[in-house]
Design a protein around this motif. Structure first.
Motif, PDB file in Angstrom:
ATOM      1  N   THR A 145       0.837  -1.205   0.000  1.00  0.00           N
ATOM      2  CA  THR A 145       0.000   0.000   0.000  1.00  0.00           C
ATOM      3  C   THR A 145       0.868   1.249   0.000  1.00  0.00           C
ATOM      4  O   THR A 145       0.588   2.210  -0.719  1.00  0.00           O
ATOM      5  CB  THR A 145      -0.952   0.008   1.213  1.00  0.00           C
ATOM      6  N   ASN A 146       1.926   1.241   0.776  1.00  0.00           N
ATOM      7  CA  ASN A 146       2.855   2.365   0.797  1.00  0.00           C
ATOM      8  C   ASN A 146       3.445   2.592  -0.598  1.00  0.00           C
ATOM      9  O   ASN A 146       3.604   3.729  -1.040  1.00  0.00           O
ATOM     10  CB  ASN A 146       3.972   2.109   1.808  1.00  0.00           C
ATOM     11  N   LEU A 147       3.744   1.531  -1.301  1.00  0.00           N
ATOM     12  CA  LEU A 147       4.307   1.627  -2.644  1.00  0.00           C
ATOM     13  C   LEU A 147       3.286   2.179  -3.642  1.00  0.00           C
ATOM     14  O   LEU A 147       3.613   3.038  -4.463  1.00  0.00           O
ATOM     15  CB  LEU A 147       4.805   0.258  -3.104  1.00  0.00           C
ATOM     16  N   VAL A 148       2.052   1.708  -3.557  1.00  0.00           N
ATOM     17  CA  VAL A 148       1.003   2.200  -4.457  1.00  0.00           C
ATOM     18  C   VAL A 148       0.776   3.698  -4.260  1.00  0.00           C
ATOM     19  O   VAL A 148       0.540   4.437  -5.216  1.00  0.00           O
ATOM     20  CB  VAL A 148      -0.311   1.409  -4.251  1.00  0.00           C
ATOM     21  N   PHE A 181       5.398 -18.990  -1.628  1.00  0.00           N
ATOM     22  CA  PHE A 181       4.727 -17.749  -1.995  1.00  0.00           C
ATOM     23  C   PHE A 181       5.266 -16.579  -1.176  1.00  0.00           C
ATOM     24  O   PHE A 181       5.480 -15.495  -1.696  1.00  0.00           O
ATOM     25  CB  PHE A 181       3.208 -17.862  -1.831  1.00  0.00           C
ATOM     26  N   ILE A 182       5.485 -16.800   0.110  1.00  0.00           N
ATOM     27  CA  ILE A 182       6.021 -15.734   0.961  1.00  0.00           C
ATOM     28  C   ILE A 182       7.397 -15.300   0.456  1.00  0.00           C
ATOM     29  O   ILE A 182       7.680 -14.104   0.364  1.00  0.00           O
ATOM     30  CB  ILE A 182       6.089 -16.174   2.445  1.00  0.00           C
ATOM     31  N   LEU A 183       8.232 -16.249   0.114  1.00  0.00           N
ATOM     32  CA  LEU A 183       9.558 -15.923  -0.423  1.00  0.00           C
ATOM     33  C   LEU A 183       9.433 -15.120  -1.711  1.00  0.00           C
ATOM     34  O   LEU A 183      10.053 -14.063  -1.861  1.00  0.00           O
ATOM     35  CB  LEU A 183      10.366 -17.207  -0.665  1.00  0.00           C
ATOM     36  N   PHE A 184       8.605 -15.593  -2.630  1.00  0.00           N
ATOM     37  CA  PHE A 184       8.379 -14.875  -3.890  1.00  0.00           C
ATOM     38  C   PHE A 184       7.817 -13.485  -3.626  1.00  0.00           C
ATOM     39  O   PHE A 184       8.269 -12.493  -4.219  1.00  0.00           O
ATOM     40  CB  PHE A 184       7.428 -15.681  -4.787  1.00  0.00           C
ATOM     41  N   ASN A 185       6.848 -13.399  -2.742  1.00  0.00           N
ATOM     42  CA  ASN A 185       6.200 -12.138  -2.399  1.00  0.00           C
ATOM     43  C   ASN A 185       7.215 -11.102  -1.919  1.00  0.00           C
ATOM     44  O   ASN A 185       7.257  -9.966  -2.420  1.00  0.00           O
ATOM     45  CB  ASN A 185       5.133 -12.400  -1.332  1.00  0.00           C
ATOM     46  N   TYR A 186       8.035 -11.480  -0.947  1.00  0.00           N
ATOM     47  CA  TYR A 186       8.986 -10.509  -0.406  1.00  0.00           C
ATOM     48  C   TYR A 186      10.102 -10.171  -1.394  1.00  0.00           C
ATOM     49  O   TYR A 186      10.596  -9.043  -1.405  1.00  0.00           O
ATOM     50  CB  TYR A 186       9.534 -10.969   0.946  1.00  0.00           C
ATOM     51  N   LEU A 187      10.483 -11.123  -2.232  1.00  0.00           N
ATOM     52  CA  LEU A 187      11.465 -10.807  -3.274  1.00  0.00           C
ATOM     53  C   LEU A 187      10.887  -9.808  -4.275  1.00  0.00           C
ATOM     54  O   LEU A 187      11.574  -8.875  -4.705  1.00  0.00           O
ATOM     55  CB  LEU A 187      11.933 -12.073  -3.985  1.00  0.00           C
ATOM     56  N   MET A 188       9.618  -9.987  -4.629  1.00  0.00           N
ATOM     57  CA  MET A 188       8.966  -9.036  -5.543  1.00  0.00           C
ATOM     58  C   MET A 188       8.819  -7.658  -4.903  1.00  0.00           C
ATOM     59  O   MET A 188       9.042  -6.642  -5.562  1.00  0.00           O
ATOM     60  CB  MET A 188       7.592  -9.567  -5.990  1.00  0.00           C
ATOM     61  N   TYR A 243      10.553  -2.012  -4.625  1.00  0.00           N
ATOM     62  CA  TYR A 243      11.106  -0.883  -3.883  1.00  0.00           C
ATOM     63  C   TYR A 243      12.422  -0.417  -4.500  1.00  0.00           C
ATOM     64  O   TYR A 243      12.663   0.789  -4.625  1.00  0.00           O
ATOM     65  CB  TYR A 243      11.284  -1.226  -2.392  1.00  0.00           C
ATOM     66  N   ILE A 244      13.270  -1.338  -4.884  1.00  0.00           N
ATOM     67  CA  ILE A 244      14.540  -0.960  -5.528  1.00  0.00           C
ATOM     68  C   ILE A 244      14.261  -0.255  -6.849  1.00  0.00           C
ATOM     69  O   ILE A 244      14.847   0.794  -7.143  1.00  0.00           O
ATOM     70  CB  ILE A 244      15.435  -2.206  -5.742  1.00  0.00           C
ATOM     71  N   PHE A 245      13.332  -0.794  -7.622  1.00  0.00           N
ATOM     72  CA  PHE A 245      13.002  -0.214  -8.924  1.00  0.00           C
ATOM     73  C   PHE A 245      12.427   1.204  -8.790  1.00  0.00           C
ATOM     74  O   PHE A 245      12.807   2.105  -9.521  1.00  0.00           O
ATOM     75  CB  PHE A 245      12.012  -1.120  -9.659  1.00  0.00           C
TER      76      PHE A 245
END
Length: 155
Positions: free
Chosen positions: A10-13, A138-145, A150-152
């Motif tokens: 939400t912070n990112l959006v 899914f949690i691993l994928f989620n946090y990597l995404m 955030y980096i992008f």
């Protein structure tokens, strides 16, 4: 989805919104889970979630499911959003979109087996059976995404 992911996404959006509005939107982005589970959040529940095990339904009092239905319904969210718009609270109505975003994320990250998201409650019990957010892959994928996003967007 877990509450930390809801806050980060939400912070990112709302990254381009004024700071206060972004913070309020992020608060609304975690509100449905805080209201639903906050009153009964305890060590046993935390332990179950941290070890990726489905908490037994008997752990949740009936009021938790009622609160979950209310705060995870797009109909209820839309009613609040429209009421705020009609009353001229446009700034707050935009921030309440964090709550709507929470619901949309949960539609696809909750399965029928554990807290399906009742998007049309109280009219219907319709829900979509998505992938369970508590799946460790899914949690691993989620946090990597989330990290990638955030980096992008920030670097």
């Amino acid at each position: 989805m877990d509450i930390i992911s809801h806050a980060l996404l939400t912070n990112l959006v709302f990254k381009d919104a004024p700071t206060t509005q972004r913070l309020v939107a992020t608060a609304f982005g975690v509100l449905p889970d805080l209201v639903s589970f906050g009153p009964m959040f305890n060590t046993l529940f935390l332990r179950k979630v941290l070890f990726f095990k489905k908490p037994p339904q008997s752990l949740f009092p009936k009021y938790v499911m009622q609160l979950y239905n209310v705060f995870h319904s797009l109909i209820v969210w839309l009613a609040v959003f429209l009421l705020l718009m009609l009353c001229g609270f446009n700034w707050l109505a935009i921030a309440v979109c964090g709550w709507g975003f929470h619901i949309l994320i949960d539609v696809f990250t909750h399965s029928s087996r554990a807290f399906p998201t009742p998007i049309l409650w109280p009219v219907s019990k319709f829900h979509f059976s998505g992938i369970s957010w508590s799946n460790k892959w899914f949690i691993l994928f989620n946090y990597l995404m989330i990290l990638f996003l955030y980096i992008f967007f920030y670097f």
